[in-house]
Design an enzyme around this catalytic site. Sequence first.
Site, PDB file in Angstrom:
ATOM      1  N   GLU A 103      -5.467  10.125  17.281  1.00 16.84           N
ATOM      2  CA  GLU A 103      -5.868  11.521  17.107  1.00 16.84           C
ATOM      3  C   GLU A 103      -6.749  11.692  15.870  1.00 16.84           C
ATOM      4  OE1 GLU A 103      -2.419  11.184  19.687  1.00 16.84           O
ATOM      5  OE2 GLU A 103      -2.828  10.431  17.668  1.00 16.84           O
ATOM      6  N   SER A 105      -4.065   7.093  13.220  1.00 13.79           N
ATOM      7  CA  SER A 105      -3.713   7.305  14.625  1.00 13.79           C
ATOM      8  C   SER A 105      -4.941   7.604  15.473  1.00 13.79           C
ATOM      9  CB  SER A 105      -2.724   8.480  14.740  1.00 13.79           C
ATOM     10  OG  SER A 105      -3.365   9.696  14.418  1.00 13.79           O
ATOM     11  N   GLU A 122     -10.923  -2.083   4.650  1.00 14.89           N
ATOM     12  CA  GLU A 122      -9.904  -2.530   5.600  1.00 14.89           C
ATOM     13  C   GLU A 122     -10.529  -2.991   6.910  1.00 14.89           C
ATOM     14  OE1 GLU A 122      -5.539  -1.001   7.216  1.00 14.89           O
ATOM     15  OE2 GLU A 122      -7.028   0.482   6.628  1.00 14.89           O
ATOM     16  N   SER A 180       4.188  -1.487   4.223  1.00 13.77           N
ATOM     17  CA  SER A 180       4.295  -2.850   4.752  1.00 13.77           C
ATOM     18  C   SER A 180       4.601  -3.852   3.652  1.00 13.77           C
ATOM     19  CB  SER A 180       2.988  -3.251   5.448  1.00 13.77           C
ATOM     20  OG  SER A 180       2.717  -2.382   6.525  1.00 13.77           O
ATOM     21  N   GLN A 233       0.835  -1.206   0.000  1.00 16.22           N
ATOM     22  CA  GLN A 233       0.000   0.000   0.000  1.00 16.22           C
ATOM     23  C   GLN A 233       0.869   1.254   0.000  1.00 16.22           C
ATOM     24  OE1 GLN A 233      -2.255   0.622   3.632  1.00 16.22           O
ATOM     25  NE2 GLN A 233      -3.971   1.452   2.489  1.00 16.22           N
ATOM     26  N   GLY A 234       0.770   2.054  -1.055  1.00 18.41           N
ATOM     27  CA  GLY A 234       1.544   3.290  -1.154  1.00 18.41           C
ATOM     28  C   GLY A 234       0.708   4.497  -0.781  1.00 18.41           C
ATOM     29  N   TYR A 235       0.446   4.662   0.493  1.00 15.44           N
ATOM     30  CA  TYR A 235      -0.325   5.802   0.996  1.00 15.44           C
ATOM     31  C   TYR A 235       0.578   6.796   1.741  1.00 15.44           C
ATOM     32  CZ  TYR A 235      -5.126   4.087   0.100  1.00 15.44           C
ATOM     33  OH  TYR A 235      -6.312   3.697  -0.475  1.00 15.44           O
ATOM     34  N   SER A 236       1.100   6.367   2.895  1.00 18.34           N
ATOM     35  CA  SER A 236       1.806   7.285   3.795  1.00 18.34           C
ATOM     36  C   SER A 236       3.088   7.834   3.170  1.00 18.34           C
ATOM     37  CB  SER A 236       2.159   6.582   5.105  1.00 18.34           C
ATOM     38  OG  SER A 236       0.993   6.218   5.809  1.00 18.34           O
TER      39      SER A 236
END
Length: 392
Positions: free
Chosen positions: A373, A371, A253, A170, A131-134
């Site tokens: 938050e 997160s 997810e 990951s 997964q190429g998100y962050s």
Amino acid sequence: MDLTYSEEDQAFRAEVRAWLEEHLTGDWLALRGLGGPGRDHEAHEERVAWNRLLAEHGWTCLGWPTEYGGRGLSLVQQVIFHEEYARADAPVRVNHLGEELLGPTLIAFGTEEQKRRFLPKIVAVEELWAQGYSEPNAGSDLANVQTKARLEGSADDGEWVIDGQKVWTSNAHESQWLFVVARTEPGSERHRGLSFLLVPIDQDGVEVRPIEQLTGGSEFNEVFFTGARTSADLVVGEPGDGWKVAMALLGFERGVSVLGQVVGFFRELEALLDVAKQNGAIEDPVVRDRLAGLAVELDVIRFQALRGLSEDDPAQASIFKLVWANWHKRLGEVSMDVVGAEGLTAGAPYDLDRWQRLFLFSRADTIYGGSDEVQRNILAERVLGLPREARG
């Protein structure tokens, strides 16, 4: 959700249990329990082979429609499979991102050509996905993505050219493909102008650098794109509409596999109780009280997960993430109380035991996947209608 099981469901549970008892034997028996929190590196190739055995017998992509290679099973039966799989202490599966996230997203948004190209290989566990998100400055704040892609040539026979960086990716070092959120409209900001691209990893323009973790593994990676290329037709949904696709994927997810995750938590707690009984920590009233509290809370979490699957309520995903992540983090903390002074030192040169890895890895549970938050902001702003947080 109706928590009673029909005769058909009970028969299905017996079928799953019998198959696992028959096949998780011999050489496969050595894989039991491998690949847990902080241990994704364990026996990867062997677990890939086990997953392909599952595929051969029709135990992958259970909820997918039959026309795409799945079995079209009911929600209840999918839950049963994941529960029985976890109870059998079968090895952690390697194809979660493809099977539970990308596959349903392609079924919902992909072209027929994309479905024919990718879905069969996900079902057969022949291609693994990351997964190429962050990004370094766009972790929990995904809308701040800076990775860019431009289209060279036409939409029919051109290519997307990608430049940028992703992080905390990951198992990218074990995967063949990435699904990438990239900014494809120059000058666009936030969630506008993003596209959802499918990118092959094995090419000169993609560099994967594993990140060594405190647990001793390296399942997370940095991924650098320097003129990386993918075919123009490998955009899912319309160009510039990637935010909608990316958010839909995150909804998938929180699928039925979470019930298997909860059963895995029960197994971890039971194992920790055994340690406490063996070393006498259970006689400490404070430790005993904390263990009892974890047991009661986990029962509540299971019912929360079931309710979340049965209700079309956007709040459930964020509530469940908050609840299980903090519970698992507390389990890691209590495990150190149970183990005692032995948990303070690692073997030479740096050899961690199960409980040390659990403690260290579970510190990240409240960060990755959204997160605490961010989840609280989602609940406050989108569910309760409170004023939006100031964003600089």
